[in-house]
Design a protein around this motif. Structure first.
Motif, short mmCIF file in Angstrom:
data_model
loop_
_atom_site.label_atom_id
_atom_site.label_comp_id
_atom_site.label_asym_id
_atom_site.label_seq_id
_atom_site.Cartn_x
_atom_site.Cartn_y
_atom_site.Cartn_z
N ALA A 306 0.83 -1.21 0.00
CA ALA A 306 0.00 0.00 0.00
C ALA A 306 0.86 1.25 0.00
N ASP A 307 1.94 1.24 0.79
CA ASP A 307 2.84 2.40 0.82
C ASP A 307 3.51 2.60 -0.53
N LEU A 308 3.90 1.50 -1.19
CA LEU A 308 4.51 1.61 -2.51
C LEU A 308 3.52 2.17 -3.53
N ALA A 309 2.28 1.73 -3.44
CA ALA A 309 1.26 2.24 -4.37
C ALA A 309 1.03 3.73 -4.16
N GLU A 310 1.01 4.17 -2.90
CA GLU A 310 0.82 5.58 -2.61
C GLU A 310 1.98 6.41 -3.15
N ILE A 311 3.21 5.88 -3.02
CA ILE A 311 4.38 6.60 -3.54
C ILE A 311 4.32 6.69 -5.06
N GLN A 312 3.93 5.59 -5.72
CA GLN A 312 3.82 5.61 -7.18
C GLN A 312 2.76 6.60 -7.65
N ASN A 313 1.60 6.65 -6.96
CA ASN A 313 0.55 7.61 -7.34
C ASN A 313 1.03 9.05 -7.17
N ALA A 314 1.74 9.29 -6.07
CA ALA A 314 2.26 10.64 -5.85
C ALA A 314 3.26 11.02 -6.93
N ASN A 315 4.08 10.05 -7.37
CA ASN A 315 5.04 10.35 -8.44
C ASN A 315 4.32 10.67 -9.74
N GLN A 316 3.26 9.92 -10.04
CA GLN A 316 2.53 10.17 -11.28
C GLN A 316 1.87 11.55 -11.26
N ARG A 317 1.30 11.96 -10.11
CA ARG A 317 0.70 13.30 -10.02
C ARG A 317 1.76 14.38 -10.23
N LEU A 318 2.95 14.15 -9.65
CA LEU A 318 4.03 15.12 -9.82
C LEU A 318 4.49 15.18 -11.27
N TRP A 319 4.56 14.02 -11.95
CA TRP A 319 4.96 14.02 -13.36
C TRP A 319 3.97 14.79 -14.22
N ARG A 320 2.65 14.62 -13.92
CA ARG A 320 1.64 15.36 -14.68
C ARG A 320 1.80 16.86 -14.46
N GLU A 321 2.07 17.28 -13.24
CA GLU A 321 2.26 18.69 -12.96
C GLU A 321 3.48 19.26 -13.68
N LEU A 322 4.50 18.42 -13.84
CA LEU A 322 5.71 18.85 -14.54
C LEU A 322 5.61 18.70 -16.04
N GLY A 323 4.53 18.19 -16.53
CA GLY A 323 4.36 18.03 -17.97
C GLY A 323 5.10 16.84 -18.54
N LEU A 324 5.33 15.83 -17.74
CA LEU A 324 6.04 14.63 -18.19
C LEU A 324 5.07 13.49 -18.38
#
Length: 362
Positions: A306-324
Motif C-alpha cells: 500500500a505504501d509503494l502504491a501511494e508513492i507511485q501515485n504521488a510520483n505520477q501526479r508530480l509528473w503530470r504537474e511537470l508536464g512529463l
C-alpha cells in the motif's frame, strides 16, 4: 683413536637418521597444511610451500648420504662414502645447494618485506620451482671433475673432490651465507625497539629462526670447506675436529628447521590464547531483556504494498504537474519544456484555492 673413530661413526649415523626423520615429518606436515588450504590465496601458503621444499631437500640429502654409505659398507653404521664418488658427490652437492638456494630466496622475500615491498614476497611461489633448474646448472660441472676416496681424520673413507669443484662450491655457498647474514642483521635492526606484540616483529622473528637454522648448520661447514684454510690448518687436530663437527652440523639442518617450525607453532598457539581474543561472559543479572511482539508477515506485506502504491501515485501526479509522460518519468529521460508550456505549468501551480497553499508555492 679407535674410541674417537666410533664416536664419529655413531654421531654421523645418529645425525643422519635424526635429520631425516624430523625433516620428513616437517615436510609431511607442511604438505598436509597445503592440501587442506589449497583453495586459499595467501602469503602464508607460499611460506609453508617454501619450508616444505627446504625440508624435502634436507630429508633427501640425509637419506642419500645414509643409504649410499650403508650400501657400500654393508652395515647400518655410516663409515664412509661409496666408491662411485662422481655421482654420489654430485647428487649430494645438488641437494645441499638446493636447500641453501631455497633458504636464500626466503631471505630475499624477507628483505623485500622489510624494505616495504610486501608484494615481492609473492615471488616465493615462483622460486619454489624456479630454483630447481638453477641448482642443476650450478653443480653439473662436478660430474666431469676428478674425485677419489681418501681416509679422513675420523677414520672414515670420504670422497674427496677436486680443488676446482670445492672452490666453486665454496663461492656459491658463501654468497648465499653472506645474503642470509645480511638479512638477519637487517631484521634485528628493524625489530630493535619495536613492541613484542607488533605484527612486523612477529613476522621477523618467525622467518629469522629459519635463517638462523641455516646459519648454524651451513656456516661452520662453509668455513671448513675452503681449500686454503685446509692447507694452512689441515695438520692441526683441532681443525680436523672442527671440520668433522661442521659436517655433522650440516647434516642436522633438517633438525634445526624442525625446531624452528616447532617454535613457530608454539608462538601461534600462544597468540590464540591471548586475553584480547576471548570474549568475557556477561553476568545474567546485568543483562536486560525486551519482549518483542510477534510480527504478522502478511499484514506487513500488505502495508508495504500500500505504501509503494501511494508513492507511485504521488510520483505520477508530480509528473503530470511537470508536464512529463509516464514513460519519461519512469525512465528518467526528460525533455525541456517550451516557454509557453513552462508559463502555463507555472500558472497552473499558482492557480490554487487556498491562500496558504499559494504562500507555500511562492
Amino acid at each position: 683413536m679407535v674410541g674417537l673413530t666410533e664416536v664419529f661413526v655413531w654421531s654421523t649415523t645418529a645425525g643422519m637418521i635424526l635429520s631425516f626423520g624430523l625433516a620428513a615429518f616437517l615436510c609431511v606436515r607442511c604438505l598436509i597444511y597445503l592440501r587442506r588450504t589449497e583453495r586459499r590465496i595467501s602469503g602464508r601458503r607460499d611460506l609453508v610451500k617454501h619450508i616444505a621444499a627446504i625440508a624435502g631437500a634436507d630429508a633427501s640429502m640425509a637419506l642419500w648420504s645414509y643409504f649410499g654409505s650403508i650400501l657400500h659398507s654393508k652395515t647400518f653404521l655410516v663409515r664412509g662414502d661409496p666408491q662411485w664418488c662422481p655421482l654420489f658427490t654430485t647428487v649430494r652437492m645438488w641437494l645441499i645447494l638446493l636447500s641453501a638456494l631455497w633458504t636464500g630466496s626466503l631471505a630475499l622475500g624477507t628483505l623485500a618485506v622489510l624494505l616495504g615491498k610486501p608484494k615481492h614476497f609473492n615471488l616465493l611461489s615462483h622460486t619454489t620451482f624456479g630454483v630447481l633448474p638453477v641448482s642443476l646448472v650450478m653443480c653439473a660441472y662436478n660430474v666431469w671433475e676428478p674425485c677419489h676416496v681418501e681416509a679422513a681424520f675420523d677414520g672414515s673413507l670420504d670422497c674427496e673432490q677436486s680443488s676446482t669443484s670445492v672452490v666453486i662450491e665454496c663461492i656459491e655457498q658463501s654468497a648465499i651465507l653472506v645474503l642470509v647474514l645480511f638479512v638477519l642483521a637487517f631484521a634485528v635492526f628493524r625489530a630493535w625497539g619495536r613492541a613484542v606484540t607488533s605484527l612486523e616483529e612477529k613476522s621477523i622473528r618467525i622467518v629469522s629462526r629459519y635463517l638462523m637454522a641455516y646459519t648454524a648448520s651451513y656456516g661452520c661447514w662453509i668455513i671448513g670447506r675452503w681449500p686454503q684454510l685446509n692447507r694452512w690448518y689441515g695438520h692441526w687436530a683441532s681443525w680436523q675436529i672442527f671440520v668433522s663437527v661442521a659436517w655433522r652440523l650440516l647434516i642436522l639442518n633438517g633438525a634445526f628447521n624442525f625446531f624452528a617450525l616447532w617454535l613457530h607453532t608454539r608462538d601461534s598457539i600462544r597468540d590464540l590464547h591471548q586475553p584480547s581474543l576471548h570474549v568475557p561472559i556477561l553476568n545474567e543479572s546485568s543483562v536486560s531483556t525486551v519482549k518483542v511482539k510477534k510480527v504478522d508477515s502478511r499484514h506487513l506485506e500488505k502495508t508495504v504494498k500500500a505504501d509503494l502504491a501511494e508513492i507511485q501515485n504521488a510520483n505520477q501526479r508530480l509528473w503530470r504537474e511537470l508536464g512529463l509522460t509516464y514513460e519519461q518519468g519512469v525512465s528518467g529521460q526528460t525533455e525541456p519544456l517550451t516557454e509557453e508550456e513552462r508559463a502555463d505549468h507555472f500558472y497552473s501551480i499558482l492557480n490554487v484555492s487556498s491562500k496558504f497553499q499559494q504562500a507555500r508555492v511562492t
